[in-house]
Design a protein around this motif. Structure first.
Motif, PDB file in Angstrom:
ATOM      1  N   SER A  61       1.255   4.168  -2.818  1.00  0.00           N
ATOM      2  CA  SER A  61       0.913   5.820  -2.419  1.00  0.00           C
ATOM      3  C   SER A  61       2.376   6.362  -3.246  1.00  0.00           C
TER       4      SER A  61
ATOM      5  N   ARG B 198      -2.328  -0.386   5.013  1.00  0.00           N
ATOM      6  CA  ARG B 198      -0.882  -0.163   5.449  1.00  0.00           C
ATOM      7  C   ARG B 198      -0.389  -1.221   6.572  1.00  0.00           C
TER       8      ARG B 198
ATOM      9  N   GLY C 135      -6.965   3.533   4.195  1.00  0.00           N
ATOM     10  CA  GLY C 135      -5.480   3.235   3.622  1.00  0.00           C
ATOM     11  C   GLY C 135      -4.756   2.928   4.779  1.00  0.00           C
TER      12      GLY C 135
ATOM     13  N   THR D 242       0.741  -1.118  -0.029  1.00  0.00           N
ATOM     14  CA  THR D 242       0.029   0.101  -0.121  1.00  0.00           C
ATOM     15  C   THR D 242       0.971   1.546   0.153  1.00  0.00           C
TER      16      THR D 242
ATOM     17  N   TYR E 105     -11.464   7.449   3.849  1.00  0.00           N
ATOM     18  CA  TYR E 105     -10.564   7.360   3.003  1.00  0.00           C
ATOM     19  C   TYR E 105      -9.007   7.092   3.804  1.00  0.00           C
TER      20      TYR E 105
END
Length: 648
Positions: A366, A427, A423, A362, A419
Motif C-alpha cells: 500500500s 493486513r 485489504g 500488504t 475492497y
C-alpha cells in the motif's frame, strides 16, 4: 480571558504584545524571575496561561497553533509554552525547577539558541544572569530582581519533559518561531517572517490533509474562503454544522415531493449541505475552535443527513408509485456496516504492538502504491468517500429516478466495502501484532452484547479458551448468516426464524466469551451489525404490508445511531454507553430475538405497528441518553477533540 506572561525586557519594534492580545491574551510583563513566578501565581486557576519570551519573533499563526489549541493541556513552540487549567500545577512546578537553576553559569550561549523555523523542538536553554560578562555561581536560587536574559519558556519545556509531562509541539511547517540572540539574528528572523504569507499558510492548513478527489478539487478550493468568512463574522463550527443539517433536511423534503423539480432542488441542496459540511471542519481548523460537543455534532449530523435523504428519496419514489424502501434500508445497512468495519479495524490496531512497525507485506505494498501519484487518488475514489458518494447521489437524483440512484449507491458501496474489507483482512493475517487490553475492550463495547449473550458468555468461557483463534469471527458470521437467511428464505410468521435467532444468541455469546484479541476478531462487531440489521430488513420485506419497511427503516436508524454513539464515546475516551442503556434496549441479540418473535406471533399489519413502537422506544432512550451525556461532557470541561472521521 487567558493570560500571557512576557519574560524579559520588551524589544523595541516587537509585535509580540499586539499578537498575543489579538489572540485573546491579557499580557503581563515579567522582567525578572521573581516577577514571573508571582504573576503566574496570580493568574486565576481556571484560566489558560502562557509564558512567552519577550524576544520572540515569528508568525501570529505560529503563536495561535502553539498557545490557543484547546485539545492539549500543555503545548509549546520555541520561545513559548502554555498550560490549560488542568495542567497549571505541572507548569508551576516546571517553572520552579527552571528558575531554581537560574544562577547556573553558561559561559558561551549557543549562537542559535531557541531559533526554529518550521519545527517545534526546543533549543538548549541558556541561563545568563547578572551584569554583562558576569555569571552567578553555586546553583542557588536566583535573587529577586535577577534579569532574565535566557529563554525561560524553553527551560520550562525541558523541565516539563523531564517530569513526564511532555507538551504538545504543533507542526509549524513554513511558519517561523524563533528567539534571536542579537540584532542581526533578529533582522534575519523578521525577514523570514515577511517571506512567508501567514494567512495563506493558515488557509491551507484549514483543509483536511487526506480528503477525497471531489472534495480536494471541487469543494475545498472555495470552501476554505467560506470558512474564513464565517470566522471573521464570529460564526462557530457548530452553527455551520447545524446549517448543513438543516440544508440536508430541506433537500430530503424536496426529494419527498416526488416531482422532477423537487429532485433537482434536492440534488443542488445536498451539494450545498456538503459544502457547509466541509466548511465547519475547515472553520474549526482555521480558528482552532475544537470541542467535544462539536466533534459529536459533526459526526452524528453526517449520518443523520445522509439517512434522512435516503428516506426522502424513498418517500418521493412512493409518491410516483415506486416502492424503494427496501433499497433505501439496504443502502443504510450497507453504509453503516462499512463504517463499523472501519471503526473496528482502527480500534483493534490503534495501540497494538506492531500497528506501525511495517510488519505487514500488504501495508508495504500500500505504501509503494501511495508513492505513485495517480494511484493515491484512484484508491481514495474507489472507497467512495462521502464527497464522491454525495456527488453521485446528488447528480443521479437530479437526472434519474430514486430506484436508479439506490442501485448505483448499492453497487458502489458494495464494491468499496469488499475492497476495503479484503485489504484489511490481508493486513490482519500478515501482520504480527499483539492486541492490547484496551483494544479488546473497545471491540467488546462495539459488539453491543446484551444480557442474554452476556450471561451465556460467562458460562462458555472455559469452552471458548480451548477453541482456535479464528473461532470468534467464524461463529459470529455463521450465526448471523443463519438468522438472516432463515428470515429471508422462510415464510413470514413461521417458527424457523425464532430457532435461528436462538442459535444466533448462542453463537454471539461464544464469539465474545473470551477477549477479542485475535487477528480477525475486529470482524465480530460488523458481522453482528449485519446480522441484526439484515434480519430486520428481511422480516419487514417479507411482511409485504404498507408501513413495515418504513418502520424497519426507523428501527435500524435508531439502533445505528446507538452504535455510532458508542464509537464516538470510545474515540473521545469516554467509554461505552452505560450498562443500563444496553440492557434497556436489549443488546443486539435481544433485539434480534424480539423482532423474530414478534414476526412469529403477530400478523403482518400488527408486526408493522410493533416495529414502529419499538423504533420510537429505542430512539427515545438512545437519543435522550446520548444528548444528556454529550451536553454534560461539554459543560463539564471534557477535553476538546477533533475527529477527522470519514475522509471527505
Amino acid at each position: 480571558m487567558s493570560t500571557a506572561i512576557l519574560t524579559g525586557q520588551p524589544v523595541p519594534g516587537s509585535s509580540i504584545e499586539a499578537d498575543l492580545r489579538s489572540l485573546g491574551f491579557d499580557v503581563r510583563i515579567a522582567p525578572d524571575t521573581a516577577t514571573a513566578g508571582t504573576l503566574l501565581a496570580e493568574v486565576p486557576a481556571g484560566q489558560r496561561v502562557a509564558v512567552v519570551d519577550a524576544r520572540f519573533v515569528g508568525h501570529e499563526h505560529a503563536l495561535r497553533l502553539g498557545l490557543t489549541d484547546p485539545r492539549f493541556p500543555l503545548a509549546a513552540i520555541p520561545g513559548a509554552v502554555t498550560a490549560q487549567p488542568a495542567a497549571r500545577q505541572a507548569l508551576s512546578l516546571a517553572m520552579d525547577r527552571a528558575t531554581a537553576g537560574e544562577n547556573t553559569a553558561v559561559s558561551e550561549p549557543a549562537a542559535d539558541a531557541g531559533e526554529t523555523t518550521g519545527t517545534t523542538e526546543p533549543a538548549a536553554p541558556e541561563a545568563v544572569t547578572g551584569d554583562a560578562g558576569e555569571t552567578a555561581s553555586g546553583g542557588a536560587p536566583a535573587p529577586a530582581g535577577t534579569t532574565l536574559t535566557g529563554d525561560l519558556s524553553d527551560r520550562i519545556v525541558a523541565a516539563l519533559s523531564a517530569d513526564g509531562s511532555d507538551p504538545h509541539r504543533p507542526d509549524l511547517g513554513s511558519l517561523v518561531a524563533t528567539v534571536p540572540d542579537d540584532p542581526q539574528a533578529r533582522n534575519e528572523a523578521r525577514q523570514a517572517v515577511a517571506a512567508v504569507d501567514d494567512e495563506a499558510v493558515r488557509l491551507k492548513s484549514a483543509v483536511k490533509a487526506r480528503d477525497g478527489f471531489f472534495t480536494t478539487y471541487c469543494i475545498s478550493p472555495y470552501s476554505r474562503y467560506l470558512a474564513r468568512w464565517c470566522a471573521r463574522r464570529g460564526l462557530t463550527p457548530n452553527q455551520v454544522t447545524t446549517a448543513s443539517l438543516l440544508t440536508a433536511l430541506i433537500a430530503a423534503a424536496c426529494a419527498a415531493t416526488g416531482t422532477r423539480a423537487g429532485f433537482v432542488a434536492a440534488g443542488v441542496l445536498l451539494l450545498a449541505s456538503f459544502v457547509l459540511d466541509c466548511t465547519d471542519g475547515q472553520l474549526a481548523r482555521y480558528s482552532l475552535q475544537y470541542s467535544t460537543l462539536g466533534a459529536w455534532l459533526d459526526a452524528t449530523f453526517d449520518r443523520a443527513k445522509e439517512y434522512a435523504y435516503y428516506a426522502g428519496l424513498a418517500l418521493g419514489a412512493a409518491r410516483g408509485g415506486d416502492d424503494v424502501w427496501a433499497l433505501a434500508l439496504g443502502a443504510m445497512v450497507l453504509q453503516t456496516c462499512r463504517h463499523v468495519v472501519d471503526f473496528s479495524f482502527n480500534e483493534a490496531n490503534a495501540d497494538s504492538t506492531a500497528a506501525t512497525a511495517g510488519t505487514s507485506p500488504t501495508a508495504a505494498l500500500s505504501s509503494k502504491l501511495d508513492s505513485v501519484g495517480w494511484t493515491v487518488w484512484a484508491r481514495r475514489m474507489i472507497v467512495l468517500p462521502i464527497g464522491e458518494r454525495w456527488a453521485m447521489i446528488a447528480v443521479l437524483t437530479a437526472l434519474t429516478t430514486p430506484r436508479i440512484t439506490f442501485y448505483a449507491l448499492l453497487i458502489g458501496c458494495a464494491f468499496a466495502a469488499t475492497y476495503t474489507t479484503a485489504g484489511r483482512v490481508l493486513r490482519s493475517l500478515t501482520r504480527k501484532a499483539r492486541r492490547t487490553d484496551r483494544a479488546a475492550r473497545a471491540l467488546a463495547d462495539l459488539a453491543d452484547t446484551g444480557p442474554l449473550a452476556e450471561r451465556l458468555a460467562g458460562a462458555l468461557k472455559p469452552t471458548a479458551r480451548r477453541l482456535p483463534g479464528f473461532t470468534a469471527p467464524a461463529v459470529a458470521l455463521l450465526g448471523g448468516a443463519a438468522v438472516v437467511a432463515t428470515a429471508a428464505l422462510t415464510g413470514f410468521g413461521g417458527p424457523w426464524p425464532v430457532l435461528a435467532a436462538l442459535l444466533y444468541v448462542l453463537t454471539s455469546a461464544l464469539a465474545v466469551a473470551r477477549p477479542l484479541k485475535g487477528s480477525l476478531d475486529w470482524l465480530v462487531p460488523p458481522f453482528l451489525r449485519a446480522a441484526e440489521y439484515g434480519t430486520v430488513l428481511a422480516l419487514a420485506a417479507g411482511a409485504g404490508v404498507n408501513g413495515a419497511l418504513p418502520a424497519a427503516y426507523g428501527l435500524v436508524a435508531a439502533v445505528a445511531y446507538h452504535h455510532y454513539d458508542t464509537v464516538y464515546r470510545i474515540r473521545g475516551d469516554a467509554g461505552a454507553p452505560p450498562p443500563w442503556l444496553v440492557r434497556a434496549i436489549g443488546g443486539h441479540e435481544g433485539r434480534t430475538l424480539a423482532v423474530v418473535v414478534l414476526a412469529a406471533l403477530l400478523t403482518a399489519s400488527q408486526f408493522a405497528v410493533a416495529l414502529t413502537v419499538l423504533a420510537v422506544a429505542v430512539a427515545l432512550l438512545v437519543l435522550l441518553e446520548s444528548i444528556r451525556f454529550w451536553v454534560a461532557a461539554h459543560r463539564g470541561g471534557a477535553p476538546a477533540v477533533h475527529d477527522e472521521g470519514e475522509p471527505a
